[in-house]
Design a protein around this motif. Structure first.
Motif, PDB file in Angstrom:
ATOM      1  N   ILE A  90       0.839  -1.182   0.000  1.00 23.80           N
ATOM      2  CA  ILE A  90       0.000   0.000   0.000  1.00 23.80           C
ATOM      3  C   ILE A  90       0.885   1.247   0.000  1.00 23.80           C
ATOM      4  CG2 ILE A  90      -1.838   1.235   1.200  1.00 23.80           C
ATOM      5  CD1 ILE A  90      -2.557  -1.532   0.029  1.00 23.80           C
ATOM      6  N   GLY A  91       0.664   2.107  -0.996  1.00 22.19           N
ATOM      7  CA  GLY A  91       1.522   3.271  -1.174  1.00 22.19           C
ATOM      8  C   GLY A  91       2.509   3.081  -2.305  1.00 22.19           C
ATOM      9  N   LEU A  92       2.427   1.932  -3.007  1.00 29.35           N
ATOM     10  CA  LEU A  92       3.363   1.653  -4.094  1.00 29.35           C
ATOM     11  C   LEU A  92       2.606   1.570  -5.419  1.00 29.35           C
ATOM     12  CD1 LEU A  92       6.328   1.077  -4.740  1.00 29.35           C
ATOM     13  CD2 LEU A  92       5.860  -1.361  -4.384  1.00 29.35           C
ATOM     14  N   ASN A  93       3.038   2.371  -6.390  1.00 32.93           N
ATOM     15  CA  ASN A  93       2.494   2.303  -7.737  1.00 32.93           C
ATOM     16  C   ASN A  93       3.645   2.068  -8.708  1.00 32.93           C
ATOM     17  OD1 ASN A  93       3.790   4.785  -7.924  1.00 32.93           O
ATOM     18  ND2 ASN A  93       1.890   5.977  -7.764  1.00 32.93           N
ATOM     19  N   GLU A  94       3.342   1.976  -9.991  1.00 33.48           N
ATOM     20  CA  GLU A  94       4.356   1.651 -10.992  1.00 33.48           C
ATOM     21  C   GLU A  94       5.482   2.679 -11.008  1.00 33.48           C
ATOM     22  OE1 GLU A  94       6.581  -0.158 -13.646  1.00 33.48           O
ATOM     23  OE2 GLU A  94       4.671  -1.054 -13.016  1.00 33.48           O
ATOM     24  N   GLN A  95       5.134   3.954 -10.916  1.00 31.67           N
ATOM     25  CA  GLN A  95       6.153   5.002 -10.957  1.00 31.67           C
ATOM     26  C   GLN A  95       7.096   4.924  -9.755  1.00 31.67           C
ATOM     27  OE1 GLN A  95       4.516   8.957 -11.057  1.00 31.67           O
ATOM     28  NE2 GLN A  95       6.504   9.961 -11.309  1.00 31.67           N
ATOM     29  N   ARG A  96       6.535   4.725  -8.591  1.00 36.88           N
ATOM     30  CA  ARG A  96       7.377   4.657  -7.392  1.00 36.88           C
ATOM     31  C   ARG A  96       8.194   3.368  -7.377  1.00 36.88           C
ATOM     32  NH1 ARG A  96       5.668   5.341  -0.967  1.00 36.88           N
ATOM     33  NH2 ARG A  96       7.700   6.187  -0.333  1.00 36.88           N
ATOM     34  N   LEU A  97       7.609   2.274  -7.856  1.00 33.25           N
ATOM     35  CA  LEU A  97       8.348   1.019  -7.946  1.00 33.25           C
ATOM     36  C   LEU A  97       9.563   1.182  -8.848  1.00 33.25           C
ATOM     37  CD1 LEU A  97       8.691  -2.019  -7.439  1.00 33.25           C
ATOM     38  CD2 LEU A  97       7.071  -2.424  -9.303  1.00 33.25           C
ATOM     39  N   GLN A  98       9.382   1.833  -9.981  1.00 32.85           N
ATOM     40  CA  GLN A  98      10.506   2.065 -10.899  1.00 32.85           C
ATOM     41  C   GLN A  98      11.597   2.881 -10.214  1.00 32.85           C
ATOM     42  OE1 GLN A  98      11.168   1.034 -14.330  1.00 32.85           O
ATOM     43  NE2 GLN A  98      13.092   1.702 -13.399  1.00 32.85           N
ATOM     44  N   ALA A  99      11.196   3.872  -9.438  1.00 34.93           N
ATOM     45  CA  ALA A  99      12.184   4.704  -8.741  1.00 34.93           C
ATOM     46  C   ALA A  99      12.969   3.879  -7.722  1.00 34.93           C
ATOM     47  CB  ALA A  99      11.482   5.874  -8.059  1.00 34.93           C
ATOM     48  N   LEU A 100      12.283   3.005  -7.021  1.00 28.75           N
ATOM     49  CA  LEU A 100      12.956   2.167  -6.024  1.00 28.75           C
ATOM     50  C   LEU A 100      13.933   1.194  -6.694  1.00 28.75           C
ATOM     51  CD1 LEU A 100       9.942   1.368  -3.649  1.00 28.75           C
ATOM     52  CD2 LEU A 100      11.873   2.884  -3.164  1.00 28.75           C
ATOM     53  N   VAL A 101      13.517   0.599  -7.794  1.00 28.15           N
ATOM     54  CA  VAL A 101      14.391  -0.327  -8.517  1.00 28.15           C
ATOM     55  C   VAL A 101      15.613   0.418  -9.047  1.00 28.15           C
ATOM     56  CG1 VAL A 101      14.566  -1.848 -10.526  1.00 28.15           C
ATOM     57  CG2 VAL A 101      12.503  -1.895  -9.106  1.00 28.15           C
ATOM     58  N   SER A 102      15.393   1.596  -9.590  1.00 28.26           N
ATOM     59  CA  SER A 102      16.512   2.396 -10.104  1.00 28.26           C
ATOM     60  C   SER A 102      17.474   2.800  -8.988  1.00 28.26           C
ATOM     61  CB  SER A 102      15.979   3.647 -10.812  1.00 28.26           C
ATOM     62  OG  SER A 102      15.179   3.292 -11.925  1.00 28.26           O
TER      63      SER A 102
END
Length: 377
Positions: A90-102
Motif C-alpha cells: 500500500i503506497g506503491l504504484n508503478e512510478q514509485r516502484l521504478q524509482a525504487l528499482v533504479s
C-alpha cells in the motif's frame, strides 16, 4: 570478540495503513516525531557496511510511509548492502516502484492475508487485496527478486491449498508460509488464531505436496507454530548472534519485541556506534552464549541450536526472560503452552480475533499520521 552481524533489520517507521489481527509489533509504537532522519539512516547504513553486514531489510510498520524511501534504498545500496523491502504494497504504484528499482532495490516481499478478497481485507483491516494483485503483476516486469509472504492461522488455514494455488499465479520466486507468531496484538488474539491439531496436520501435508509440485520453480519456506513444536525455535538465530534491529526512533535491539523485557536498557544509534553496541552493550551481551542459561538448557544437547528459545516469549508466557522458553517440551513452564493448545482444541476458543488496536492508538498520538493510499504524492 563476537563475529559481526550478518544483516540489519531497518524498522524505518511504525506508521501503517493496516491493522492486522495477527500483528506482532510492540503495543507501544514509536511516533512520527521520533523517527530517524534520512541523514541518520544513511549513517546507519554506512556503519552497517563497515561492520560487514550483507543485507538491509526495510520493514515497519509500512516502510512505504517514508517519503524518503528511495533515498534510503539508495544509501543502503551505496553502503554495499543487499536491499530487501518488506511491505504490504500500500503506497506503491508503478512510478514509485521504478524509482525504487533504479535506486538499487534488489528484492521485494509482499504480504497477502488470504486468497479471498473479502477475507483478506477483513484480516488486514483495509481494502488492500486487489491492489496487491495488480502490484504483483507490476513487480514481475522488473528484474528484482519477488517473495510472497502468507501469514496463516486458525481463521484461514482451512483453505491453504486454495491460497497456495492463488499465490502460484503471482509467479514469485519464493513463498513464505508463516504461522502467526504470538507477540503484541497476536498474543492478545491467540485463542482465535492458534490452529487446531487437525488443521496443522492437514496444512503440513498440503505444504509438503506443494513443495514437490513446485520444486525448481517456486521455493516454499514454512514456519510452524512454536506451540506445536517439540523444541523452541532459535529466535533470530540466537540473541545477539546474527542480526541487529533498529527501530524507528533509533533504538538498537536484538529482535523486534525485545523492549517488552524489563530491566534492559537499549542503546540508541544517535548516541553510540553500531560496533560498540554489538560488541559491548549490556543488552546485546545479556543472553549471548550459554553462561546465562538455566536448567534444563544448560545441560541440553540442543543448547547451541535453539539457545533456550525466545527470551521475549519466555517473559510473555512465564513472566521471566531468564527461563527456558515455555514452547520447549522440556521447559518446567511448558504447561502454559499445553493449556493454550488444549483450549484451542476443546472448541472453547474465541471464534473471531479483534482488529489490532495499536493502529488506533498511533492515530491518536500522531496528527500527521500517514493514511493509506495507492498513489501517494
Amino acid at each position: 570478540m563476537v563475529p559481526n552481524p550478518l544483516a540489519l533489520i531497518a524498522e524505518v517507521t511504525h506508521r501503517c495503513p493496516l491493522h492486522c489481527v495477527y500483528c506482532s509489533n510492540p503495543m507501544q509504537l514509536a511516533g512520527t516525531q521520533s523517527e530517524l532522519s534520512t541523514e541518520e539512516w544513511t549513517g546507519v547504513f554506512q556503519q552497517s557496511g563497515k561492520l560487514g553486514m550483507l543485507h538491509a531489510h526495510f520493514t515497519g510498520g509500512e516502510p512505504l510511509a517514508r517519503t524518503d524511501l528511495t533515498e534510503l534504498i539508495s544509501a543502503a545500496r551505496a553502503a554495499g548492502l543487499y536491499t530487501n523491502l518488506i511491505t504490504s504494497g500500500i503506497g506503491l504504484n508503478e512510478q514509485r516502484l521504478q524509482a525504487l528499482v533504479s535506486a538499487g532495490l534488489d528484492h521485494i516481499q509482499i504480504s497477502f492475508q488470504d486468497s479471498r478478497e473479502e477475507a483478506a481485507n477483513w484480516i488486514a483491516g483495509a481494502k488492500a487485496h486487489a491492489h496487491k494483485i495488480e502490484l504483483s503483476r507490476a513487480i514481475r516486469r522488473h528484474k528484482i527478486a519477488f517473495t510472497v509472504n502468507l501469514v496463516v492461522h486458525r481463521q484461514n488455514l482451512d483453505h491453504l491449498e486454495e491460497m497456495i494455488a492463488f499465490i502460484e499465479q503471482l509467479n514469485p520466486e519464493r513463498v513464505e508460509i508463516a504461522h502467526t507468531q504470538y507477540y503484541g496484538w497476536a498474543l492478545a488474539n491467540r485463542a482465535a488464531l492458534l490452529p487446531t491439531h487437525a488443521q496443522l496436520e492437514k496444512a503440513v501435508a498440503i505444504v509438503a505436496d506443494a513443495e514437490k509440485r513446485l520444486a525448481g520453480r517456486i521455493r516454499i519456506d514454512s514456519v510452524v507454530p512454536d506451540y506445536y513444536a517439540k523444541y523452541p525455535k532459535a529466535c533470530m538465530g540466537g540473541w545477539g548472534r546474527r542480526l541487529m534491529l533498529i527501530n524507528p526512533a533509533g533504538k538498537v535491539l536484538p529482535c523486534h519485541a525485545a523492549e517488552v523485557l524489563p530491566g534492559l536498557s537499549f542503546e540508541n544509534v544517535r548516541e553510540k556506534t553500531l560496533e560498540w553496541i554489538w560488541q559491548e552493550s549490556s543488552s546485546f551481551c545479556r543472553f549471548r552464549g550459554e553462561d546465562w542459561m538455566p536448567e534444563p538448557c544448560r545441560s541440553c544437547d540442543r543448547r547451541s541450536e535453539d539457545f533456550g528459545g525466545c527470551r521475549c516469549q519466555a517473559f510473555l508466557l512465564a513472566g521471566d526472560a531468564t527461563v527456558t522458553d515455555p514452547a520447549c517440551s522440556l521447559a518446567p513452564s511448558h504447561a502454559i503452552v499445553e493449556s493454550a493448545v488444549r483450549e484451542v482444541n476443546s472448541g472453547a476458543a474465541a471464534e473471531q480475533p479483534a482488529p489490532a488496536s495499536s493502529f488506533v492508538q498511533l492515530q491518536k498520538q500522531n496528527t500527521d499520521l500517514w493514511t493509506y493510499r495507492t498513489n501517494p504524492e
